[in-house]
Design a protein around this motif. Structure first.
Motif, PDB file in Angstrom:
ATOM      1  N   ARG A 141       1.340  -6.393  -9.307  1.00  0.00           N
ATOM      2  CA  ARG A 141       1.241  -6.953 -10.468  1.00  0.00           C
ATOM      3  C   ARG A 141       0.534  -8.190 -10.621  1.00  0.00           C
ATOM      4  O   ARG A 141       0.076  -8.730 -11.650  1.00  0.00           O
ATOM      5  N   PHE A 142       0.338  -8.676  -9.234  1.00  0.00           N
ATOM      6  CA  PHE A 142      -0.506 -10.026  -9.115  1.00  0.00           C
ATOM      7  C   PHE A 142      -1.870  -9.832  -8.734  1.00  0.00           C
ATOM      8  O   PHE A 142      -2.635 -10.667  -8.418  1.00  0.00           O
ATOM      9  N   ASN A 143      -2.513  -8.432  -8.679  1.00  0.00           N
ATOM     10  CA  ASN A 143      -3.665  -7.979  -8.588  1.00  0.00           C
ATOM     11  C   ASN A 143      -4.657  -8.689  -9.510  1.00  0.00           C
ATOM     12  O   ASN A 143      -4.204  -8.840 -10.772  1.00  0.00           O
ATOM     13  N   THR A 144      -5.891  -9.261  -9.260  1.00  0.00           N
ATOM     14  CA  THR A 144      -6.807  -9.595 -10.212  1.00  0.00           C
ATOM     15  C   THR A 144      -7.913  -8.626 -10.212  1.00  0.00           C
ATOM     16  O   THR A 144      -8.277  -7.907  -9.229  1.00  0.00           O
ATOM     17  N   SER A 145      -9.110  -8.993 -10.893  1.00  0.00           N
ATOM     18  CA  SER A 145     -10.290  -8.282 -10.868  1.00  0.00           C
ATOM     19  C   SER A 145     -11.087  -8.313  -9.538  1.00  0.00           C
ATOM     20  O   SER A 145     -11.869  -7.570  -9.374  1.00  0.00           O
ATOM     21  N   VAL A 146     -10.736  -9.483  -8.692  1.00  0.00           N
ATOM     22  CA  VAL A 146     -11.428  -9.685  -7.330  1.00  0.00           C
ATOM     23  C   VAL A 146     -10.525  -9.328  -6.369  1.00  0.00           C
ATOM     24  O   VAL A 146     -11.331  -9.042  -5.478  1.00  0.00           O
ATOM     25  N   VAL A 147      -9.344  -9.822  -6.171  1.00  0.00           N
ATOM     26  CA  VAL A 147      -8.526  -9.392  -5.219  1.00  0.00           C
ATOM     27  C   VAL A 147      -7.371  -8.762  -5.570  1.00  0.00           C
ATOM     28  O   VAL A 147      -6.737  -9.217  -6.514  1.00  0.00           O
ATOM     29  N   GLY A 148      -6.999  -7.587  -4.812  1.00  0.00           N
ATOM     30  CA  GLY A 148      -5.839  -6.916  -5.073  1.00  0.00           C
ATOM     31  C   GLY A 148      -5.403  -6.225  -3.869  1.00  0.00           C
ATOM     32  O   GLY A 148      -5.853  -5.890  -3.288  1.00  0.00           O
ATOM     33  N   LEU A 149      -3.994  -5.649  -4.005  1.00  0.00           N
ATOM     34  CA  LEU A 149      -3.368  -4.908  -2.908  1.00  0.00           C
ATOM     35  C   LEU A 149      -3.299  -3.465  -3.122  1.00  0.00           C
ATOM     36  O   LEU A 149      -2.834  -3.353  -4.340  1.00  0.00           O
ATOM     37  N   ARG A 150      -3.965  -2.661  -2.814  1.00  0.00           N
ATOM     38  CA  ARG A 150      -3.747  -1.180  -3.069  1.00  0.00           C
ATOM     39  C   ARG A 150      -3.285  -0.477  -1.793  1.00  0.00           C
ATOM     40  O   ARG A 150      -3.466  -0.722  -0.743  1.00  0.00           O
ATOM     41  N   TYR A 151      -2.288   0.548  -2.275  1.00  0.00           N
ATOM     42  CA  TYR A 151      -1.817   1.603  -1.268  1.00  0.00           C
ATOM     43  C   TYR A 151      -2.508   2.909  -1.487  1.00  0.00           C
ATOM     44  O   TYR A 151      -2.583   3.173  -2.530  1.00  0.00           O
ATOM     45  N   ARG A 152      -2.773   3.494  -0.461  1.00  0.00           N
ATOM     46  CA  ARG A 152      -3.157   4.819  -0.489  1.00  0.00           C
ATOM     47  C   ARG A 152      -2.289   5.749  -0.116  1.00  0.00           C
ATOM     48  O   ARG A 152      -1.636   5.460   1.107  1.00  0.00           O
ATOM     49  N   THR A 153      -1.949   6.824  -0.511  1.00  0.00           N
ATOM     50  CA  THR A 153      -1.200   7.896   0.190  1.00  0.00           C
ATOM     51  C   THR A 153      -2.028   8.792   0.961  1.00  0.00           C
ATOM     52  O   THR A 153      -3.227   9.145   0.443  1.00  0.00           O
ATOM     53  N   SER A 154      -1.504   9.524   1.770  1.00  0.00           N
ATOM     54  CA  SER A 154      -2.143  10.624   2.427  1.00  0.00           C
ATOM     55  C   SER A 154      -1.287  11.599   2.915  1.00  0.00           C
ATOM     56  O   SER A 154      -0.058  11.466   3.087  1.00  0.00           O
ATOM     57  N   ILE A 155      -1.684  13.011   3.085  1.00  0.00           N
ATOM     58  CA  ILE A 155      -0.953  14.061   3.389  1.00  0.00           C
ATOM     59  C   ILE A 155      -1.274  14.375   4.832  1.00  0.00           C
ATOM     60  O   ILE A 155      -2.502  14.399   5.172  1.00  0.00           O
ATOM     61  N   GLU A 156      -0.510  14.507   5.948  1.00  0.00           N
ATOM     62  CA  GLU A 156      -0.726  14.944   7.300  1.00  0.00           C
ATOM     63  C   GLU A 156       0.025  15.966   7.407  1.00  0.00           C
ATOM     64  O   GLU A 156       1.081  16.395   7.036  1.00  0.00           O
ATOM     65  N   SER A 157      -0.755  16.970   8.238  1.00  0.00           N
ATOM     66  CA  SER A 157      -0.182  18.374   8.521  1.00  0.00           C
ATOM     67  C   SER A 157       0.470  18.150   9.966  1.00  0.00           C
ATOM     68  O   SER A 157      -0.038  17.375  10.780  1.00  0.00           O
ATOM     69  N   ARG A 158       1.822  18.716   9.951  1.00  0.00           N
ATOM     70  CA  ARG A 158       2.557  18.474  11.088  1.00  0.00           C
ATOM     71  C   ARG A 158       1.998  19.769  12.165  1.00  0.00           C
ATOM     72  O   ARG A 158       2.586  19.541  13.117  1.00  0.00           O
ATOM     73  N   TYR A 159       1.250  20.566  11.779  1.00  0.00           N
ATOM     74  CA  TYR A 159       0.776  21.637  12.761  1.00  0.00           C
ATOM     75  C   TYR A 159      -0.310  21.543  13.278  1.00  0.00           C
ATOM     76  O   TYR A 159      -0.755  22.220  14.102  1.00  0.00           O
ATOM     77  N   ARG A 160      -0.862  20.172  13.228  1.00  0.00           N
ATOM     78  CA  ARG A 160      -2.004  19.933  14.164  1.00  0.00           C
ATOM     79  C   ARG A 160      -2.098  18.686  14.549  1.00  0.00           C
ATOM     80  O   ARG A 160      -1.832  17.767  14.446  1.00  0.00           O
TER      81      ARG A 160
END
Length: 79
Positions: free
Chosen positions: A60-79
């Motif tokens: 909510r406190f992100n600006t157009s210059v600085v912001g916190l982003r989270y990325r999700t990822s999918i990991e295979s447990r078989y490899r």
């Protein structure tokens, strides 16, 4: 540094924030220093709160210059 109309508008807005009162006209160096310091502190504040607040709140406190982003990822447990 070329002062475009947009840059001049931003400097005037920043100057009004930095000014002590309506009659104060701070030097441009003070305005630029304050803006740079604010940017550095904002990034540090976001980083410091990363473990204290949920991502949705921090973003909510992100600006157009600085912001916190989270990325999700999918990991295979078989490899």
């Amino acid at each position: 540094m070329k002062l475009t109309d947009e840059r001049q508008r931003k400097l005037e807005s920043t100057s009004a924030i930095v000014a002590e009162d309506d009659l104060d006209d701070p030097p441009m160096s003070v305005v630029i220093d304050a803006a740079l310091e604010n940017l550095i502190e904002h990034e540090q504040n976001l980083d410091d709160t990363r473990g204290e607040l949920p991502p949705e709140t921090i973003q909510r406190f992100n600006t157009s210059v600085v912001g916190l982003r989270y990325r999700t990822s999918i990991e295979s447990r078989y490899r």
